[in-house]
Design an enzyme around this catalytic site. Structure first.
Site, PDB file in Angstrom:
ATOM      1  N   LYS A  10       0.838  -1.216   0.000  1.00 32.46           N
ATOM      2  CA  LYS A  10       0.000   0.000   0.000  1.00 32.46           C
ATOM      3  C   LYS A  10       0.872   1.265   0.000  1.00 32.46           C
ATOM      4  CE  LYS A  10      -3.604  -2.733   2.052  1.00 32.46           C
ATOM      5  NZ  LYS A  10      -4.917  -2.801   2.649  1.00 32.46           N
ATOM      6  N   HIS A  94      -8.295  -2.579  -6.723  1.00 25.75           N
ATOM      7  CA  HIS A  94      -8.325  -2.816  -5.272  1.00 25.75           C
ATOM      8  C   HIS A  94      -9.476  -2.008  -4.672  1.00 25.75           C
ATOM      9  CE1 HIS A  94      -7.183  -2.762  -1.051  1.00 25.75           C
ATOM     10  NE2 HIS A  94      -6.447  -3.814  -1.308  1.00 25.75           N
ATOM     11  N   GLU A  96      -9.687  -0.241  -2.166  1.00 25.77           N
ATOM     12  CA  GLU A  96      -9.320   1.110  -1.722  1.00 25.77           C
ATOM     13  C   GLU A  96      -9.350   2.088  -2.892  1.00 25.77           C
ATOM     14  OE1 GLU A  96      -5.705  -0.025   0.296  1.00 25.77           O
ATOM     15  OE2 GLU A  96      -6.919  -1.026   1.826  1.00 25.77           O
ATOM     16  N   GLU A 166     -11.557 -10.181  -2.159  1.00 26.28           N
ATOM     17  CA  GLU A 166     -11.252  -9.408  -0.954  1.00 26.28           C
ATOM     18  C   GLU A 166     -12.522  -8.741  -0.436  1.00 26.28           C
ATOM     19  OE1 GLU A 166      -6.864  -8.293  -0.546  1.00 26.28           O
ATOM     20  OE2 GLU A 166      -7.784  -6.731  -1.735  1.00 26.28           O
ATOM     21  N   GLY A 172      -7.988  -4.961   6.455  1.00 29.49           N
ATOM     22  CA  GLY A 172      -7.382  -4.111   7.479  1.00 29.49           C
ATOM     23  C   GLY A 172      -8.190  -4.019   8.764  1.00 29.49           C
ATOM     24  N   SER A 213      -7.287  -9.369   6.005  1.00 28.81           N
ATOM     25  CA  SER A 213      -6.829  -9.743   7.343  1.00 28.81           C
ATOM     26  C   SER A 213      -6.195 -11.128   7.407  1.00 28.81           C
ATOM     27  CB  SER A 213      -7.983  -9.624   8.357  1.00 28.81           C
ATOM     28  OG  SER A 213      -8.408  -8.281   8.463  1.00 28.81           O
TER      29      SER A 213
HETATM   30  P1  PGA Z   1      -5.057  -6.608   4.941  1.00 29.75           P
HETATM   31  O1  PGA Z   1      -5.118  -5.991   3.448  1.00 29.75           O
HETATM   32  O2  PGA Z   1      -4.317  -7.915   4.842  1.00 29.75           O
HETATM   33  O3  PGA Z   1      -4.332  -5.585   5.742  1.00 29.75           O
HETATM   34  O4  PGA Z   1      -6.475  -6.815   5.384  1.00 29.75           O
HETATM   35  C1  PGA Z   1      -5.374  -6.798   2.329  1.00 29.75           C
HETATM   36  C2  PGA Z   1      -5.390  -5.961   1.089  1.00 29.75           C
HETATM   37  O5  PGA Z   1      -5.792  -4.790   1.140  1.00 29.75           O
HETATM   38  O6  PGA Z   1      -5.032  -6.438   0.003  1.00 29.75           O
END
Ligand code: PGA
Length: 252
Positions: A10, A94, A96, A166, A172, A213
């Site tokens: 990230k 992604h 995000e 995901e 996260g 996670s």
């Molecule tokens: P995380 O993120 O393992 O911190 O949950 C996964 C990702 O965003 O690909």
């Protein structure tokens, strides 16, 4: 088949820290018949990380790319520029980016086609929000994102396409998805891919990995499930000891 363990760093780590982590990663003990590890640093660190990874089996990827190959697109990065920086892989769509930068399925689709045309292996991220799941919409959302993202995509030869399931609520948060629910989502994604491509293409050219996670304690429970070909790891990939533990657990 080899399991894929990809670390999404990230917008974290200075370039110097990314190089340090890349060096640690390249020293991991890997059974190449069982596992393939990749790292996805932020853009300014790519070239230095590529240099640090030289001679190792670790894959390097970008966290995003634009669909045009060049032009007046200030701030964007083309697939060929990623390749030039040493990348073979790229994350696309992604959550995000979908949430914070309004990336639509149509944009994801354009990026997918551009990445493939440039010879990069794309990792297309799909996943439902908490609300989608509460409203019983998870399967529609996942199947819809998968189908729209892959619209018009042509797969040739040994080209690989990775889809990362995901669930947005699991990223996260420490609230990892129940492995059985992840297995169901992976089966749904695979069925969607089979509807779009020949079953042999779905089987040979597509890999589906779980993200959200993931850590050393739970990775085994995902890899154990049928149809889960690996993991996209965020937080636990950004510290050498935690990532080493994930990779070690993935090889057990
Ligand atoms: P995380 O993120 O393992 O911190 O949950 C996964 C990702 O965003 O690909």
């Amino acid at each position: 088949m080899q399991k894929l363990i990809f670390g999404n760093w990230k917008m974290n780590l200075s370039a110097a820290d990314a190089v340090k982590l890349a060096k640690k990663t390249s020293a991991f003990a890997l059974d190449a018949s069982r596992i393939k590890v990749g790292v996805f640093p932020s853009f300014p660190a790519l070239e230095r990380v590529a240099f640090a990874l030289k001679g190792s089996a670790i894959i390097l990827g970008g966290q995003d790319c634009f669909w045009a190959s060049s032009g007046a697109f200030t701030g964007e990065i083309s697939p060929s520029q990623l390749k030039e920086s040493g990348c073979t892989h790229v994350l696309i769509g992604h959550s995000e980016r979908r949430q914070n930068f309004n990336e639509t399925d149509e944009m994801v689709n354009r990026k997918m086609r551009a990445a493939l045309a440039a010879g990069l292996t794309p990792i297309m991220c799909v996943g439902e929000t908490d609300n989608d799941r509460r409203n019983g919409q998870w399967s529609n959302v996942i199947a819809g994102q998968t189908a729209k993202g892959l619209a018009g995509v042509e797969v040739s030869g040994g080209q690989e396409i990775v889809i990362a399931y995901e669930p947005v609520w699991a990223i996260g948060t420490g609230r990892a998805c129940a492995p059985e629910d992840a297995r169901k989502a992976h089966a749904l994604i695979m069925n969607t891919v089979i509807e779009l491509f020949a079953p042999s293409v779905a089987k040979n050219n597509f890999r589906i990995i779980y993200g959200g996670s993931v850590d050393a304690g739970n990775i085994g429970s995902y890899l154990f499930q049928e149809g889960i070909d690996g993991a996209l790891v965020g937080g636990a990939s950004q510290r050498g000891d935690a990532f080493a533990a994930v990779v070690a657990a993935a090889q057990k």
